[in-house]
Design an enzyme around this catalytic site. Structure first.
Site, PDB file in Angstrom:
ATOM      1  N   GLU A 209      45.563  51.647  43.775  1.00  0.00           N
ATOM      2  CA  GLU A 209      45.250  50.200  43.740  1.00  0.00           C
ATOM      3  C   GLU A 209      46.545  49.385  43.726  1.00  0.00           C
ATOM      4  OE1 GLU A 209      43.254  48.872  40.177  1.00  0.00           O
ATOM      5  OE2 GLU A 209      42.981  46.825  40.930  1.00  0.00           O
ATOM      6  N   ASP A 291      35.468  42.638  39.421  1.00  0.00           N
ATOM      7  CA  ASP A 291      35.204  41.747  38.270  1.00  0.00           C
ATOM      8  C   ASP A 291      34.665  40.430  38.816  1.00  0.00           C
ATOM      9  OD1 ASP A 291      36.345  43.398  36.071  1.00  0.00           O
ATOM     10  OD2 ASP A 291      38.178  43.159  37.236  1.00  0.00           O
TER      11      ASP A 291
END
Ligand SMILES: [Zn+2]
Length: 350
Positions: A209, A291
Site C-alpha cells: 500500500e 474508510d
C-alpha cells in the site's frame, strides 16, 4: 448512458460485494456526534465533527481515526455503527460485505471491553436490522484486524482471539493486518498466519500500500508465499511486471481502493492509479472503499469514479462486480446466485 445520474442508478442496481472496509472508518460525522454525546462531558457539535474530517495531512487523518475509536467504548456503540453501516451498504446495492473490525485496537486500548460482547452486539444489529428498517440487510461477515506496527506478540494475540470468535460466531471468517507496513513487514507474522490458517480462518493482508517500488512488491510476494488469499491495496505491484503476471495467473484478488490511495498520498491522483493496468493484465481487481466515511467515498462512489474517470465500460463494471463476488468468502451457491443477477443486469442500448 445519457447522464451521469443514469449511470449512477445503473451502478447502484448492479449487485456487488464490498470486501475491504474498516468498521471504524464507516463512522460519519453525524454518528460521531451521537457517540460523543454518549461519552464526552463536552459533546462535539456537528460542526466540530465535520471539521475533524477535513484533514490537513495524513497525521491528522490518523488522529481523527483514533478519536473515533476512542468513542467506541461499549458493545452498544459497535451495534450502532454496524446498523448505520448496513443502512449505507443497502442504499448502494451492496449485497454482501466483509468488514474489518479492529480487534487490535480493542485489545490494546479497551481491555475492559470483551470482544465476545462486541461481536454479540454486532450480530444482534444484523439480525435486528430488517425488523427495524423493513429492508433486508446485506449479508455480513467480519474479518478480525490486527495492527502490524504493534509487533508480532499483539498480532498473535489478536489472531488467537479471532480463532475463538470464529468458533462462536459463524460470521467471523478471517484475519488481516493493517497499519504501518514499513514498521511491521508481513513476513514477521508468518507464525501467526500459519496458526490462523490452521484454525480455519481465511487470510487477508494489506500489502504494497505505502511501501513503494522496492519493499512493496516484496511485501506482496511474501504475503502470497504465506498463503494470504486476498491482497489489500497491492499498489506496488505496478512496479514489478513479473509480480503482476503472477497475480493474474493465480487469479489472486486485489482489493483496490482508489480514493483512499489518493487521499493518503500513496497515489498522486486517480488518473495515476494502476487499476487500469492491473485490469488489462487480467488481475482479479475488486473495487472497495477502505474508510468510506473518512474519505467521503463509499463503494458505489468508487464504482462511479472508475466508470466515469478511468474509462471502464459498463461491461467492465460488470466484470468488477463479478470479481467482488468470486473473491468473497461466501459459499459457492451464494456466489452463483449473485453472479446470475449480475449477468441479468442488462446494459441499456444507447
Ligand atoms: Zn484498509
Amino acid at each position: 448512458m445519457t447522464s451521469s445520474q443514469e449511470a449512477r442508478n445503473w451502478l447502484r442496481a448492479l449487485p456487488k460485494c464490498e470486501l475491504h472496509l474498516h468498521l471504524e472508518g464507516t463512522v460519519t460525522p453525524e454518528t460521531l456526534v451521537i457517540l460523543s454525546a454518549r461519552h464526552d462531558s463536552e459533546p462535539l457539535t456537528l460542526e466540530d465533527a465535520r471539521a475533524l474530517y477535513q484533514y490537513k495531512d495524513f497525521r491528522h487523518f490518523l488522529s481523527t481515526f483514533k478519536l473515533i475509536c476512542d468513542r467506541l467504548l461499549t458493545p452498544d456503540d459497535y451495534a450502532l455503527i454496524a446498523h448505520k453501516l448496513m443502512r449505507n451498504l443497502a442504499m448502494q446495492g451492496v449485497v454482501h460485505a466483509e468488514v474489518y473490525i479492529s480487534c487490535g485496537n480493542i485489545l490494546r486500548w479497551k481491555p475492559e471491553l470483551s470482544l465476545e460482547d462486541v461481536m454479540t452486539a454486532v450480530e444482534g444489529a444484523v439480525t435486528g436490522f430488517e425488523v427495524q428498517t423493513g429492508v433486508p440487510p446485506p449479508s455480513m461477515m467480519w474479518i478480525v484486524d490486527a495492527t502490524r506496527q504493534w509487533g508480532t506478540g499483539p498480532v498473535q494475540k489478536v489472531f488467537c482471539h479471532a480463532a475463538k470468535l470464529k468458533d462462536r460466531f459463524t460470521s467471523v471468517v478471517g484475519v488481516g493486518v493493517g497499519g504501518d507496513e514499513a514498521a511491521g513487514p508481513v513476513g514477521t507474522f508468518r507464525e501467526a498466519y500459519r496458526a490462523a490458517r490452521k484454525a480455519g480462518l481465511r487470510l487477508t493482508a494489506h500489502a504494497g500500500e505505502a511501501t513503494g517500488p522496492v519493499q512493496g512488491p516484496l511485501e506482496i510476494r511474501t504475503a502470497l508465499e504465506m498463503d494470504v488469499e486476498r491482497i489489500g491495496h497491492g499498489l506496488a505491484a505496478q512496479h514489478d511486471e513479473d509480480l503482476m503476471t503472477l497475480l493474474a495467473q493465480n487469479q489472486v484478488p486485489v482489493e483496490i481502493n482508489v480514493t483512499s490511495n489518493v487521499l493518503t498520498g500513496c497515489c498522486p491522483s486517480s488518473q495515476d492509479h494502476p487499476l487500469p493496468k492491473f485490469f488489462e493484465k487480467g488481475i482479479r481487481c475488486v473495487l472497495c472503499s477502505d474508510d468510506p466515511a473518512m474519505f467521503g467515498s463509499w463503494c458505489l462512489d468508487e464504482y462511479v469514479l472508475v466508470h466515469e474517470t478511468l474509462g471502464f465500460s459498463l461491461q467492465d463494471m460488470k466484470t468488477l462486480a463479478s470479481n467482488s463476488v468470486t473473491a468473497s468468502f461466501l459459499e459457492q451457491d451464494k456466489k452463483e446466485s449473485i453472479l446470475k443477477k449480475i449477468r441479468q443486469h442488462d446494459i441499456p442500448v444507447e
